[in-house]
Motif scaffolding. Structure first.
Motif, PDB file in Angstrom:
ATOM      1  N   MET A  84       1.997   6.133  59.368  1.00 19.05           N
ATOM      2  CA  MET A  84       3.196   6.793  58.850  1.00 19.05           C
ATOM      3  C   MET A  84       3.004   8.299  58.848  1.00 19.05           C
ATOM      4  SD  MET A  84       4.067   4.274  55.671  1.00 19.05           S
ATOM      5  CE  MET A  84       5.551   5.140  55.160  1.00 19.05           C
ATOM      6  N   SER A  85       4.087   9.019  58.929  1.00 14.77           N
ATOM      7  CA  SER A  85       3.993  10.470  58.933  1.00 14.77           C
ATOM      8  C   SER A  85       3.887  10.994  57.496  1.00 14.77           C
ATOM      9  CB  SER A  85       5.198  11.066  59.661  1.00 14.77           C
ATOM     10  OG  SER A  85       6.386  10.510  59.159  1.00 14.77           O
ATOM     11  N   ASP A  86       3.686  12.278  57.342  1.00 15.20           N
ATOM     12  CA  ASP A  86       3.399  12.854  56.034  1.00 15.20           C
ATOM     13  C   ASP A  86       4.594  12.897  55.098  1.00 15.20           C
ATOM     14  OD1 ASP A  86       0.825  13.187  56.734  1.00 15.20           O
ATOM     15  OD2 ASP A  86       1.032  15.267  57.387  1.00 15.20           O
ATOM     16  N   ALA A  87       5.797  13.081  55.649  1.00 16.11           N
ATOM     17  CA  ALA A  87       6.982  13.145  54.793  1.00 16.11           C
ATOM     18  C   ALA A  87       7.068  11.846  53.991  1.00 16.11           C
ATOM     19  CB  ALA A  87       8.228  13.322  55.643  1.00 16.11           C
ATOM     20  N   VAL A  88       7.637  11.945  52.774  1.00 15.31           N
ATOM     21  CA  VAL A  88       7.758  10.756  51.929  1.00 15.31           C
ATOM     22  C   VAL A  88       8.566   9.677  52.654  1.00 15.31           C
ATOM     23  CG1 VAL A  88       8.719   9.850  49.783  1.00 15.31           C
ATOM     24  CG2 VAL A  88       7.502  12.041  49.788  1.00 15.31           C
ATOM     25  N   MET A  89       9.657  10.085  53.292  1.00 17.77           N
ATOM     26  CA  MET A  89      10.433   9.140  54.077  1.00 17.77           C
ATOM     27  C   MET A  89      10.277   9.507  55.550  1.00 17.77           C
ATOM     28  SD  MET A  89      13.790   8.621  51.627  1.00 17.77           S
ATOM     29  CE  MET A  89      14.455   7.217  52.517  1.00 17.77           C
ATOM     30  N   GLY A  90       9.101   9.219  56.059  1.00 18.05           N
ATOM     31  CA  GLY A  90       8.784   9.575  57.437  1.00 18.05           C
ATOM     32  C   GLY A  90       8.980   8.404  58.374  1.00 18.05           C
ATOM     33  N   ARG A  91       8.280   8.476  59.485  1.00 19.06           N
ATOM     34  CA  ARG A  91       8.372   7.412  60.465  1.00 19.06           C
ATOM     35  C   ARG A  91       7.446   6.269  60.056  1.00 19.06           C
ATOM     36  NH1 ARG A  91       8.068   8.529  67.008  1.00 19.06           N
ATOM     37  NH2 ARG A  91       8.047   6.334  67.590  1.00 19.06           N
ATOM     38  N   PRO A  92       7.900   5.022  60.196  1.00 19.09           N
ATOM     39  CA  PRO A  92       6.993   3.918  59.878  1.00 19.09           C
ATOM     40  C   PRO A  92       5.834   3.881  60.872  1.00 19.09           C
ATOM     41  CG  PRO A  92       8.988   3.087  60.933  1.00 19.09           C
ATOM     42  CD  PRO A  92       9.191   4.556  60.709  1.00 19.09           C
ATOM     43  N   PRO A 140      18.613  18.543  42.253  1.00 14.39           N
ATOM     44  CA  PRO A 140      19.152  17.896  41.054  1.00 14.39           C
ATOM     45  C   PRO A 140      18.072  17.044  40.395  1.00 14.39           C
ATOM     46  CG  PRO A 140      20.068  16.919  43.062  1.00 14.39           C
ATOM     47  CD  PRO A 140      19.320  18.142  43.477  1.00 14.39           C
ATOM     48  N   ASP A 141      18.168  16.890  39.085  1.00 19.57           N
ATOM     49  CA  ASP A 141      17.145  16.117  38.379  1.00 19.57           C
ATOM     50  C   ASP A 141      17.124  14.660  38.847  1.00 19.57           C
ATOM     51  OD1 ASP A 141      16.405  18.336  36.791  1.00 19.57           O
ATOM     52  OD2 ASP A 141      18.159  17.996  35.509  1.00 19.57           O
ATOM     53  N   PHE A 142      18.314  14.146  39.150  1.00 22.20           N
ATOM     54  CA  PHE A 142      18.419  12.751  39.583  1.00 22.20           C
ATOM     55  C   PHE A 142      19.293  12.652  40.830  1.00 22.20           C
ATOM     56  CE2 PHE A 142      17.406  12.495  35.144  1.00 22.20           C
ATOM     57  CZ  PHE A 142      16.647  11.349  34.986  1.00 22.20           C
ATOM     58  N   VAL A 143      18.907  11.779  41.736  1.00 21.59           N
ATOM     59  CA  VAL A 143      19.765  11.392  42.865  1.00 21.59           C
ATOM     60  C   VAL A 143      19.960   9.882  42.744  1.00 21.59           C
ATOM     61  CG1 VAL A 143      20.023  11.271  45.369  1.00 21.59           C
ATOM     62  CG2 VAL A 143      18.935  13.283  44.309  1.00 21.59           C
ATOM     63  N   VAL A 144      21.215   9.464  42.616  1.00 21.13           N
ATOM     64  CA  VAL A 144      21.505   8.067  42.262  1.00 21.13           C
ATOM     65  C   VAL A 144      22.401   7.432  43.321  1.00 21.13           C
ATOM     66  CG1 VAL A 144      22.435   6.534  40.476  1.00 21.13           C
ATOM     67  CG2 VAL A 144      21.431   8.741  39.822  1.00 21.13           C
ATOM     68  N   ALA A 145      22.055   6.221  43.723  1.00 16.73           N
ATOM     69  CA  ALA A 145      22.872   5.510  44.711  1.00 16.73           C
ATOM     70  C   ALA A 145      22.770   4.009  44.461  1.00 16.73           C
ATOM     71  CB  ALA A 145      22.394   5.828  46.129  1.00 16.73           C
ATOM     72  N   CYS A 146      23.824   3.281  44.815  1.00 14.53           N
ATOM     73  CA  CYS A 146      23.753   1.831  44.728  1.00 14.53           C
ATOM     74  C   CYS A 146      22.949   1.299  45.917  1.00 14.53           C
ATOM     75  CB  CYS A 146      25.156   1.210  44.707  1.00 14.53           C
ATOM     76  SG  CYS A 146      26.091   1.414  46.239  1.00 14.53           S
ATOM     77  N   ASP A 188      11.350  14.716  49.535  1.00 14.43           N
ATOM     78  CA  ASP A 188      10.195  15.610  49.536  1.00 14.43           C
ATOM     79  C   ASP A 188      10.246  16.642  48.416  1.00 14.43           C
ATOM     80  OD1 ASP A 188       8.789  14.468  51.692  1.00 14.43           O
ATOM     81  OD2 ASP A 188      10.202  15.377  53.101  1.00 14.43           O
ATOM     82  N   GLY A 189      11.305  16.597  47.606  1.00 15.12           N
ATOM     83  CA  GLY A 189      11.420  17.521  46.472  1.00 15.12           C
ATOM     84  C   GLY A 189      11.121  16.819  45.164  1.00 15.12           C
ATOM     85  N   PRO A 190      11.456  17.486  44.042  1.00 10.09           N
ATOM     86  CA  PRO A 190      11.111  16.921  42.730  1.00 10.09           C
ATOM     87  C   PRO A 190      12.153  15.971  42.136  1.00 10.09           C
ATOM     88  CG  PRO A 190      11.978  19.153  42.479  1.00 10.09           C
ATOM     89  CD  PRO A 190      11.992  18.852  43.957  1.00 10.09           C
ATOM     90  N   SER A 191      13.313  15.784  42.795  1.00  5.22           N
ATOM     91  CA  SER A 191      14.363  14.962  42.185  1.00  5.22           C
ATOM     92  C   SER A 191      13.873  13.534  41.967  1.00  5.22           C
ATOM     93  CB  SER A 191      15.602  14.913  43.094  1.00  5.22           C
ATOM     94  OG  SER A 191      16.078  16.206  43.344  1.00  5.22           O
ATOM     95  N   ARG A 192      14.284  12.935  40.846  1.00  3.93           N
ATOM     96  CA  ARG A 192      14.017  11.501  40.659  1.00  3.93           C
ATOM     97  C   ARG A 192      15.031  10.709  41.474  1.00  3.93           C
ATOM     98  NH1 ARG A 192      13.438   9.198  34.699  1.00  3.93           N
ATOM     99  NH2 ARG A 192      13.410   7.261  35.899  1.00  3.93           N
ATOM    100  N   LEU A 193      14.549   9.755  42.229  1.00  2.00           N
ATOM    101  CA  LEU A 193      15.423   8.948  43.086  1.00  2.00           C
ATOM    102  C   LEU A 193      15.664   7.599  42.404  1.00  2.00           C
ATOM    103  CD1 LEU A 193      13.589   9.609  46.494  1.00  2.00           C
ATOM    104  CD2 LEU A 193      15.411  10.975  45.419  1.00  2.00           C
ATOM    105  N   ILE A 194      16.933   7.267  42.234  1.00  2.63           N
ATOM    106  CA  ILE A 194      17.294   6.054  41.499  1.00  2.63           C
ATOM    107  C   ILE A 194      18.181   5.163  42.373  1.00  2.63           C
ATOM    108  CG2 ILE A 194      18.439   5.090  39.453  1.00  2.63           C
ATOM    109  CD1 ILE A 194      16.082   6.872  38.669  1.00  2.63           C
ATOM    110  N   GLY A 195      17.747   3.943  42.586  1.00  3.43           N
ATOM    111  CA  GLY A 195      18.568   2.950  43.268  1.00  3.43           C
ATOM    112  C   GLY A 195      19.105   1.963  42.248  1.00  3.43           C
ATOM    113  N   VAL A 196      20.391   1.637  42.352  1.00  2.00           N
ATOM    114  CA  VAL A 196      20.991   0.733  41.373  1.00  2.00           C
ATOM    115  C   VAL A 196      21.417  -0.545  42.084  1.00  2.00           C
ATOM    116  CG1 VAL A 196      22.746   0.449  39.596  1.00  2.00           C
ATOM    117  CG2 VAL A 196      21.813   2.741  40.084  1.00  2.00           C
ATOM    118  N   GLU A 197      20.872  -1.668  41.635  1.00  2.00           N
ATOM    119  CA  GLU A 197      21.168  -2.956  42.242  1.00  2.00           C
ATOM    120  C   GLU A 197      22.105  -3.759  41.345  1.00  2.00           C
ATOM    121  OE1 GLU A 197      17.598  -4.720  44.613  1.00  2.00           O
ATOM    122  OE2 GLU A 197      16.808  -4.089  42.672  1.00  2.00           O
ATOM    123  N   ALA A 198      22.802  -4.710  41.977  1.00  2.00           N
ATOM    124  CA  ALA A 198      23.565  -5.677  41.197  1.00  2.00           C
ATOM    125  C   ALA A 198      22.574  -6.593  40.506  1.00  2.00           C
ATOM    126  CB  ALA A 198      24.479  -6.480  42.111  1.00  2.00           C
TER     127      ALA A 198
END
Lengths: 254, 393
Positions: free
Chosen positions: B1-9, B230-236, B252-262
């Motif tokens: 995998m590459s260095d970025a948090v969401m890089g290439r698998p 932003p402090d939070f990034v939120v998505a379903c 790659d920044g400091p935002s907290r990433l939040i996924g919301v599931e059913a």
């Protein structure tokens, strides 16, 4: 060499192999059905373990899987059933990866081997991902059978066929299991496999009639017949009816 | 995998222990072909130009970021919405589909097939197929064809054939099974336009790359608004494509990433590692490894798994995933409609519901929050009306 391959190589010197498929647990009498297939002249049996999401199966085997699951079939119940009957021909278990992955690969391989199975087919696990299952199967001596498809390029045929144990499963067509017309691409696929290995090569997927089986057997070592026979069991629970339906396939191969 | 948090698998298509390519041999060459074509296309400036231009001229991008002032006042937060509901066809789904349609053409194929749950991906696929002159067949669980009958009609208006899937639970997972079965029979001239960051490699990666336009735009827009992180990034999250798209701009920044599931489809919370639909990921399953049926008010989140990169982000802690229940979702949909004049899709309302529930708790007062408003609610209003009338009885 695996025990399965030793047995199937010896068989090759005698006749074309008839390998019927049945879904474990699809009827209350599924073990009687397996014995009926042996009585009809099966040289080996492919026994399905049901999975909720069978991506390589068409409507007939999907229905068989639904019935088996509704009846509470699990890898343990199928293993127990096979072990109790001491079937006189090699048993190869066909299922999807999640079923053995969930139990744990080593536990699953031991369970199936202790039940008497000699090999497995996991159609959703291609060469690149089969390593862990092969490793788990090596100890108990279970053969891992791999498929070659009509779309498999020549260089890849050599690698997949070379890694397949017991026999090489040649898919006759680009399709999931189920009824089809004719023998598809089987001859071309078998020729490509034969060019790179002398491991026994069996053709399956859409071998729907004894005539297909006879035509296919001209140039391979055996045929696998699934949906055409599974459908009989969906229609009738009588093992004699299944034996009656299976005999013409045997005759076509002799 | 590459260095970025969401890089290439990695080479095998894995994000950590998740991902891979678990497909029948018949489909391996097709997956390799898609991977090779995507790598070449994504490195080709001409392809990128056409992708961007199509998203602008046809798709209505860039979508704006809207400060949600009245909701912010209500919750004691500073909430911003990335308005994917304003994109053509009413959701983020078009981004991925335009990319895959262009790729289909580049591979010399003439037809695309797709699965759909709520119908958003099916409509988007039918739309792109019409735009690029491709034949299109969409597989949709029979239950969903009833829940989303208007979307079936939309797809048909757009020239697509909709095939109701009558196997299994007759929802999204079965539509994927049927699309995969169909693909086996027609790989030579047909591309499978998978609708989320799931399936066999390279789909989870490729779809995220096509959807990362959301995060790339939002990152620049938030900078312009003076809130670069932003402090939070939120998505379903169902399969997780809109979440992956917006996370990609902030991972790659400091935002907290939040996924919301059913709650009834929360693979991160209630799932176990397993293999389904070509990937190793977290899946809802029983004690014997049989996949169980997800249950949600929203057809788009009715999926027993989650994209492998989300399973990975959850395992590393870089993103967190929380379930919300159907009732909270309806309340959130009403709230956003009443105070902001935006009727969100039921899927999207999950993200809002989490924010409403957690304001002042998990999300401290005064926090800045970017919500991905992944789709508009037009498709859901009849269902919501029925639910609200039911409550009134």
């Amino acid at each position: 060499m695996t025990e399965l391959e030793r047995r199937l190589r010896a068989l090759r010197d005698q006749r074309r192999a008839f390998v019927p498929y049945l879904m474990g647990g699809m009827s209350p009498r599924w073990l009687d059905h397996l014995e009926a297939l042996v009585a009809a002249g099966a040289d080996a049996l492919e026994v399905g373990l049901p999975f909720s999401d069978p991506m390589m199966d068409g409507p007939v085997i999907q229905e068989a899987a639904l019935r088996a699951l509704a009846a509470g079939t699990t890898i343990e119940t199928v293993a127990t059933g096979i072990a109790e009957r001491h079937l006189p021909v090699p048993v190869v278990v066909m299922t999807y990866y999640n079923v053995v992955h969930h139990l744990g690969l080593e536990r699953a391989a031991s369970l199936l081997s202790e039940a008497g199975a000699l090999g497995t087919i996991l159609p959703d696990v291609p060469l690149e991902e089969i390593g862990p299952w092969k490793d788990a199967s090596a100890g108990p001596g279970l053969a891992t059978v791999l498929l070659i498809a009509p779309s498999t390029p020549p260089a890849r045929v050599a690698r997949v066929a070379g890694a397949s144990e017991g026999f090489v499963y040649a898919a006759a067509r680009m399709a999931v299991t189920g009824h089809a017309e004719g023998t598809g691409d089987a001859q071309r696929v078998v020729r490509a496999i034969r060019a790179v290995t002398d491991t026994p090569t069996y053709v399956g997927i859409g071998i729907s009639t004894p005539a297909h089986a006879a035509a296919t057997a001209e140039w391979c070592d055996g045929v696998i017949v699934g949906s055409a026979l599974v459908e009989r069991v969906l229609e009738s629970d009588d093992p004699a009816a299944l034996e009656h339906a299976a005999r013409p396939f045997r005759a076509a191969l002799d | 995998m590459s260095d970025a948090v969401m890089g290439r698998p990695d080479e095998s298509g894995r994000f950590g222990e998740f991902g891979g390519r678990f497909v029948p041999e018949a489909l391996v060459p097709a997956c390799l072909e898609v991977e090779e074509a995507f790598v070449a296309a994504w490195g080709d400036p001409a392809f990128r130009d056409e992708f961007q231009r199509t998203l602008q001229e046809f798709g209505g991008r860039p979508t704006p970021v809207t400060p949600l002032d009245r909701l912010s006042a209500r919750l004691g937060l500073r909430v911003y919405a990335k308005r994917e509901d304003l994109a053509h066809t009413g959701s983020h789904k078009l981004n991925n589909v335009v990319g895959q349609a262009l790729l289909t053409r580049r591979m010399g194929k003439r037809r695309i097939i797709a699965e759909t749950g709520a119908g958003q991906h099916g409509v988007a696929t039918a739309t792109a197929a019409a735009r690029f002159g491709l034949a299109c067949t969409v597989f949709m669980g029979e239950v969903d064809t009833v829940r989303q009958a208007l979307n079936v009609f939309r797809m048909e208006l757009l020239g697509a054939t909709v095939v109701p899937v009558r196997t299994g639970s007759r929802t999204l997972k079965d539509a994927v099974n049927e699309a995969l079965r169909e693909w086996v029979t027609c790989v030579e001239d047909t591309h499978y336009c998978l609708g989320s960051v799931m399936g066999p490699h390279p789909f989870p990666w490729m779809v995220r790359e096509f959807q990362s336009v959301i995060g790339t735009e939002a990152s620049a827009q938030m900078r312009d608004l003076g809130v670069p992180a932003p402090d939070f990034v939120v998505a379903c999250v169902g399969g997780g494509s809109n979440a992956a798209g917006i996370f990609a701009g902030f991972a790659d920044g400091p935002s907290r990433l939040i996924g919301v599931e059913a709650r009834g489809g929360s693979a991160i919370v209630y799932g176990a590692p397993g293999i389904l639909h070509g990937m190793r990921s977290l899946l809802l399953q029983d004690d014997h490894g049989q996949i169980t049926e997800a249950e949600s008010i929203s057809a788009g989140l009715d999926y027993p798994g989650i994209g492998p990169e989300h399973a990975y982000l959850a395992s590393t802690g870089r993103a967190q995933y929380y379930p919300v229940g159907d009732e909270e979702v309806i309340d959130a949909l009403r709230l956003l409609s009443e105070v902001e004049g935006i009727i969100p899709a039921l899927e999207t309302a999950h993200a809002i519901a989490w924010l409403v529930r957690e304001a002042g708790r998990e999300v401290p007062r005064g926090s800045s929050v970017l919500v991905n408003l992944s789709g508009r609610g037009d498709k859901d209003v009849a269902q919501v009306r029925d639910i609200l009338r039911g409550e009134g009885d």
